[in-house]
Design a protein around this motif. Structure first.
Motif, PDB file in Angstrom:
ATOM      1  N   UNK A 166       0.854  -1.186   0.000  1.00  0.00           N
ATOM      2  CA  UNK A 166       0.000   0.000   0.000  1.00  0.00           C
ATOM      3  C   UNK A 166       0.889   1.235   0.000  1.00  0.00           C
ATOM      4  N   UNK A 167       0.709   2.097  -0.992  1.00  0.00           N
ATOM      5  CA  UNK A 167       1.430   3.370  -1.060  1.00  0.00           C
ATOM      6  C   UNK A 167       0.641   4.432  -0.309  1.00  0.00           C
ATOM      7  N   UNK A 168       1.271   5.050   0.680  1.00  0.00           N
ATOM      8  CA  UNK A 168       0.647   6.121   1.430  1.00  0.00           C
ATOM      9  C   UNK A 168       1.370   7.433   1.203  1.00  0.00           C
ATOM     10  N   UNK A 169       0.995   8.483   1.917  1.00  0.00           N
ATOM     11  CA  UNK A 169       1.671   9.772   1.783  1.00  0.00           C
ATOM     12  C   UNK A 169       3.065   9.740   2.409  1.00  0.00           C
ATOM     13  N   UNK A 170       4.071   9.603   1.576  1.00  0.00           N
ATOM     14  CA  UNK A 170       5.478   9.572   1.984  1.00  0.00           C
ATOM     15  C   UNK A 170       5.851   8.291   2.717  1.00  0.00           C
ATOM     16  N   UNK A 171       5.030   7.260   2.592  1.00  0.00           N
ATOM     17  CA  UNK A 171       5.381   5.978   3.170  1.00  0.00           C
ATOM     18  C   UNK A 171       4.810   4.849   2.315  1.00  0.00           C
ATOM     19  N   UNK A 172       5.359   3.662   2.536  1.00  0.00           N
ATOM     20  CA  UNK A 172       4.902   2.448   1.861  1.00  0.00           C
ATOM     21  C   UNK A 172       4.800   1.350   2.912  1.00  0.00           C
ATOM     22  N   UNK A 173       3.688   0.631   2.907  1.00  0.00           N
ATOM     23  CA  UNK A 173       3.474  -0.465   3.847  1.00  0.00           C
ATOM     24  C   UNK A 173       3.462  -1.782   3.087  1.00  0.00           C
ATOM     25  N   UNK A 174       4.330  -2.693   3.484  1.00  0.00           N
ATOM     26  CA  UNK A 174       4.379  -4.024   2.871  1.00  0.00           C
ATOM     27  C   UNK A 174       3.838  -5.037   3.872  1.00  0.00           C
ATOM     28  N   UNK A 175       2.947  -5.892   3.395  1.00  0.00           N
ATOM     29  CA  UNK A 175       2.355  -6.936   4.232  1.00  0.00           C
ATOM     30  C   UNK A 175       2.570  -8.285   3.553  1.00  0.00           C
ATOM     31  N   UNK A 176       2.931  -9.274   4.334  1.00  0.00           N
ATOM     32  CA  UNK A 176       3.155 -10.627   3.815  1.00  0.00           C
ATOM     33  C   UNK A 176       2.277 -11.588   4.605  1.00  0.00           C
ATOM     34  N   UNK A 177       1.386 -12.256   3.919  1.00  0.00           N
ATOM     35  CA  UNK A 177       0.481 -13.213   4.547  1.00  0.00           C
ATOM     36  C   UNK A 177       0.948 -14.631   4.225  1.00  0.00           C
ATOM     37  N   UNK A 178       1.096 -15.443   5.254  1.00  0.00           N
ATOM     38  CA  UNK A 178       1.545 -16.829   5.056  1.00  0.00           C
ATOM     39  C   UNK A 178       0.739 -17.756   5.949  1.00  0.00           C
ATOM     40  N   UNK A 179       0.984 -19.032   5.788  1.00  0.00           N
ATOM     41  CA  UNK A 179       0.219 -20.017   6.547  1.00  0.00           C
ATOM     42  C   UNK A 179      -1.145 -20.246   5.911  1.00  0.00           C
ATOM     43  N   UNK A 180      -2.095 -20.635   6.731  1.00  0.00           N
ATOM     44  CA  UNK A 180      -3.428 -20.985   6.222  1.00  0.00           C
ATOM     45  C   UNK A 180      -4.085 -19.817   5.481  1.00  0.00           C
ATOM     46  N   UNK A 181      -3.849 -18.596   5.958  1.00  0.00           N
ATOM     47  CA  UNK A 181      -4.495 -17.428   5.361  1.00  0.00           C
ATOM     48  C   UNK A 181      -4.025 -17.133   3.948  1.00  0.00           C
TER      49      UNK A 181
END
Length: 233
Positions: free
Chosen positions: A151-166
């Motif tokens: 997700x690109x935000x205002x002057x930041x970037x958030x990276x999410x990694x989903x693993x396992x059953x989800x």
């Protein structure tokens, strides 16, 4: 990546419940133009139960276990464990006028391929994401499913990694996706080069516990030799 094991969570001992690590924040209602997060700290964002990690305000729920990942001596990410699923979260600085998820997505796809895995782009609840198969660590041969969200935000970037059953189960994934929606990123005003990690910190209560433990260890040293006076004649 080094982790601090179960720094906090909802499953606590009874005596610890008298010192909660979370607080409900009073904030203005979110901008009507936006329906979901992750949110910027300068925006109005919905009130929720969140853990203050400095660079991230992390929502928690029943049965959550939260760990922190270390880069050297610094905390650079959080890991949310729920039953058989895991969500890794890392926040980075980004340019003011452009996002970096497209570039990061291409880099991740190359890294997965170089490691012997596969990755394909798909559209998820936050826009383009990568559905990957990566080599399993510590489990012998084989690949495991992983989803990379950005997700690109205002002057930041958030990276999410989903693993396992989800990574494959939609119902399990929905729980972790809601965590991403509730995250608040605290970028700060200091200049930072793009892709530099936004550092996190222990919650105040956890820091106090660590400092108290260190002080107790400093005071109790039964086998340490004390000051000595050497007399020369």
């Amino acid at each position: 990546m080094r982790r601090v094991k179960e720094v906090f969570g909802r499953r606590r001992r009874a005596e610890e419940e008298t010192t909660p690590v979370v607080a409900r924040e009073e904030r203005p209602a979110p901008d009507p133009a936006r329906e979901n997060g992750p949110w910027d700290a300068q925006e109005g964002y919905p009130e929720a139960e969140r853990v203050d990690l400095g660079g991230l305000l992390l929502p928690i729920g029943p049965g959550f276990e939260v760990q922190l990942s270390m880069a050297g001596e610094h905390i650079d990410g959080a890991v949310v464990l729920v039953e058989e699923s895991a969500l890794q979260l890392h926040a980075f600085a980004a340019p003011k006028r452009s996002g970096i998820w497209e570039e990061v997505r291409a880099e991740l796809a190359r890294e997965v391929a170089a490691a012997g895995g596969t990755a394909r782009e798909q559209v998820g609840p936050f826009g383009p994401e990568l559905a990957a198969q990566v080599p399993a660590q510590g489990q012998g041969q084989g690949l495991q499913p992983v989803r990379y969200l950005g997700v690109d935000g205002p002057r930041w970037f958030l990276r999410a990694v989903i693993s396992g059953r989800a990574a494959l189960d939609e119902a399990a994934a929905a729980v972790l996706e809601d965590v991403v929606r509730g995250v608040v990123v605290v970028r700060g005003d200091d200049p930072m080069p793009p892709k530099e990690p936004i550092q996190l910190r222990l919650p105040a209560e956890a820091r106090q516990a660590v400092e108290q433990h260190a002080a107790e260890q400093e005071e109790f040293r039964p086998f340490e030799r004390g000051p000595e006076i050497t007399e020369t004649r």
